[in-house]
Structures are given as C-alpha cells and as structure tokens.
Design an enzyme around this catalytic site. Structure first.
Site, PDB file in Angstrom:
ATOM      1  N   TYR A 176       0.711  -1.077  -0.031  1.00 41.79           N
ATOM      2  CA  TYR A 176       0.155   0.148   0.201  1.00 41.79           C
ATOM      3  C   TYR A 176       0.915   1.307  -0.139  1.00 41.79           C
ATOM      4  O   TYR A 176       2.004   1.183   0.563  1.00 41.79           O
ATOM      5  CB  TYR A 176      -0.786  -0.070   1.147  1.00 41.79           C
ATOM      6  N   THR A 178       1.448   3.867   1.603  1.00 37.72           N
ATOM      7  CA  THR A 178       2.010   4.437   3.081  1.00 37.72           C
ATOM      8  C   THR A 178       2.954   3.432   3.397  1.00 37.72           C
ATOM      9  O   THR A 178       3.825   3.870   4.535  1.00 37.72           O
ATOM     10  CB  THR A 178       0.884   4.722   3.938  1.00 37.72           C
ATOM     11  N   LYS A 179       3.282   2.159   2.954  1.00 40.20           N
ATOM     12  CA  LYS A 179       4.065   1.272   3.618  1.00 40.20           C
ATOM     13  C   LYS A 179       5.671   1.531   3.111  1.00 40.20           C
ATOM     14  O   LYS A 179       5.707   2.565   2.493  1.00 40.20           O
ATOM     15  CB  LYS A 179       3.676  -0.319   3.075  1.00 40.20           C
ATOM     16  N   ASN A 180       6.420   0.801   3.664  1.00 44.53           N
ATOM     17  CA  ASN A 180       7.858   1.056   3.268  1.00 44.53           C
ATOM     18  C   ASN A 180       8.115   1.324   1.863  1.00 44.53           C
ATOM     19  O   ASN A 180       9.105   2.070   1.163  1.00 44.53           O
ATOM     20  CB  ASN A 180       8.829   0.211   4.279  1.00 44.53           C
TER      21      ASN A 180
END
Ligand SMILES: *Cc1c(COP(=O)(O)O)cnc(C)c1O
Length: 359
Positions: A176, A178-180
């Site tokens: 997604y 917002t993930k790293n």
C-alpha cells in the site's frame, strides 16, 4: 503541513509503468514474476507470491495453511483491522493476546496460555517496523505443532537477530502507498515451503492448476504487471528508504523530550514504518491538536483495539479486557518519519513536541 506519509515515486517507476502499458501484457505476467523473484531475494526466502493487496495475501496464506471454520488463530489485538479480519474471512476465530508494552507487539510470554485444542496457527504482527520475538514464537509453534503466519505488512526488511521477518514462517507483506515500499495496491507472501508456495498460487487464481479445471474454491487475488512494475522499481530503493527512516528516528530519539521514544530490543533492526511515541499524563490528544495547529501531521495507530471494535463486540461477542493494549491505545502517537522529510521538517517536529511538553 508536514505529512505522515508520502510515497516516493521517481522517473524509474513512471518509465516502468509506461513500458508495461506498451508491452501489451498488463495483467499478471513477466513483471509480476520478476517482482516475486526480487522480493524473495530481499526476504531471503525460496519463494514469494504476489497478490492484489496485503489483505488478500493474508487471506491466501491462511487458506494455504488450511485454516478454516472451527480453528483458532492467536494474534495481536493492537494492529490494523486486516490482520484479524483475514482470520474471519476463512471462518476461523482470532484469539487476542495482550501486547508487550515496550515493543507494542504480541507478548510471547502470554501465548501458551491462549492455546487450546482448536489452535492452528499463530499470527505475529511485526508492528510499526519492529519484529516480534521470533525465537520465543517459533519455539512455541514447534512445541505445539502450529503454523506461523507473520503479518509483516509494516516491516519490509526488518530483522530479528540478523534474520529477515517473513522468513521464519509464512510471511505476508503489504505494498500500500503508505508502507515502506509500494506498488500502489499490492501484497506479497513469502515462504520456504514448496507446498505452501504452490497452494498460494492456485488459491490466488480461482483454484486452477490446469486452465478451466478448478480443483478447489479459489479467488482472483492476482497482482497486475502495472503494479508489479512499480513494486520492482521500489524494491531496489528499499534499503535507502529504510536507512532514511532509521536516520530520522535517530534524530527524534536524540532530541525529543518529555515523551517515551520507541524501544528497540538488542539484536533487532527496526525499519520505522511508524515512529510511535507514548505521551504520558493523558496529554496525547492535546499534543495531537497542538501539532496540527502548528502544521505537523500525526496519527493514532490505533485508537481502538480490535477486541473493542464494534463489529467484534456486538456481532462476534468479544468481551475481553487486555490492559496493556488498551493503555497503549490511549497513549500512542505516531510522528512523521517517512524518507522525504527534510532536516528542517525534523527540527520543526521536535521543536513543536518539546514546546508542548514544556521541555
Ligand atoms: C497495511 C496492513 C495490512 C493490509 O494491507 P493492505 O495492502 O492495505 O490490504 C495488514 N496488516 C497490517 C499490520 C497492515 O499494516
């Protein structure tokens, strides 16, 4: 406004997407395969299986382990809803074990007390970028013959005693924005078990081994090559992104006053999906308002523990008190830690927090 998250999309990602669109193969194809190979390499596993999201990857992993109605899966109540919901999707029951207040992760010392004859698996969630105590968890799993499905959706390339999360049991990652790292939407399953790898691939694609012959109930949980092209460009940047998050976290560790900074046990590498502080004396919500007034974004992960969510209480009948989780839900606040923050942003965040805390 200093935002909580900002996907870093460069010319590589844009170029890769255009190449896929021009290639004529835009659904699951060669880019997805290449992304799976790169992901397995990063995670040091034999196999990686791409899916349409972290949530569908969790769903696939549970089905691949044949977890279903009547089964129980032990997990954390302090996580994103998808961890526990995926257990519901397969008809099993999430059993919540309280967290270790220092790490926010499931307290491995409390797991054995929650095991019944119906327990089939443990789903540790490596929250905020920090691994669970995988030594203790793998030992319990082996002793009681339980599967381990690691929800590593927030912990790409985090390590426990030098070993990557997602390589202990069956790993699940989210991609997604917002993930790293991101593929816009997407997920990945990692495993060293050839049988689990094969089952995941079949479940992902309508239970189909031979075209239009369906051996079992499957789904369309495939990743597209458009998404895989983005993910493939991103995975090459993961090390750099994580290093930037760690440097930002170090600056906060050294400069924040009057709040409790995140704790990293000896031998763990934290990748700071979130930089989550505890704000003492009931001041959390006021600090959050003050930050907002001063142009600093922050977020509460998570304000309501899963066993207190309305659906779990009213529809599923959960009636539990888990004191450490409930205390954390009242005290935590995550500050911006993403790789695009400037030194000035970091100083603004620190100065604003410290001013409010009177420190
Ligand atoms: C993001 C996340 C998921 C779900 O991933 P999606 O890609 O959003 O479906 C699951 N578990 C945790 C802990 C997450 O943070």
């Amino acid at each position: 406004m200093i935002n909580m998250a900002k996907p870093v999309i460069g010319p590589e990602e844009k170029q890769a997407v255009l190449e896929v669109l021009d290639s004529g193969i835009i659904a699951q194809g060669p880019r997805t395969k290449a992304f799976e190979e790169a992901f397995a390499l990063m995670c040091t596993t034999q196999y990686a299986i791409a899916a349409s999201s972290g949530t569908t990857a969790l769903h696939i992993a549970l089905l691949a382990h044949k977890i279903g109605p009547g089964d129980e899966v032990i997990t954390s109540p302090f996580t994103f809803i998808a961890s526990a919901n995926s257990i519901l999707y397969v008809g099993a029951r999430p059993v919540f074990v309280d967290i270790d207040p220092r790490t926010f992760n499931i307290d491995a010392r409390r797991i054995e007390d929650a095991i019944t004859e119906r327990t089939k698996a443990i789903m540790p969630v490596h929250l905020f970028g920090l691994s669970c105590d995988m030594e203790a968890i793998m030992k319990i799993a082996q002793k009681h013959h339980l599967a381990v499905i690691e929800d590593a959706c927030q912990s790409h390339a985090a390590t426990f005693k030098g070993q990557k999360v997602g390589s202990f049991g069956t790993g699940v990652f989210s991609l997604y924005p917002t993930k790293n790292i991101t593929s816009a939407e997407g997920g990945m399953i990692t495993t060293n078990d050839a049988l689990i790898d094969e089952r995941c691939r079949v479940i992902r694609n309508h239970g189909m081994r031979v075209r239009y012959y369906h051996d079992e109930l499957g789904f369309n949980f495939r990743m597209t090559d458009v998404h895989a092209a983005i993910g493939l460009a991103q995975i090459g940047k993961l090390e750099r992104f994580n290093a930037a998050r760690q440097a930002n976290a170090r600056f906060y560790d050294e400069n924040l006053r009057g709040v409790v900074s995140p704790y990293t046990p000896e031998g763990y590498a934290h990748v700071y999906h979130q930089y989550t502080i505890r704000v003492p004396n009931g001041q959390r919500d006021a600090l959050r308002d003050y930050l907002k007034e001063n142009g600093v974004g922050s977020e509460i992960y998570y304000p309501v523990p899963i066993h207190k969510q309305r659906f779990y209480v009213e529809e599923l009948g959960y009636d539990l008190t888990l004191p450490e989780t409930e205390k954390a839900a009242r005290e935590v606040l995550s500050l911006p830690v993403h790789p695009s923050l400037s030194q000035q942003d970091l100083e603004t965040v620190v100065n604003t927090v410290n001013r409010f805390m009177g420190a």
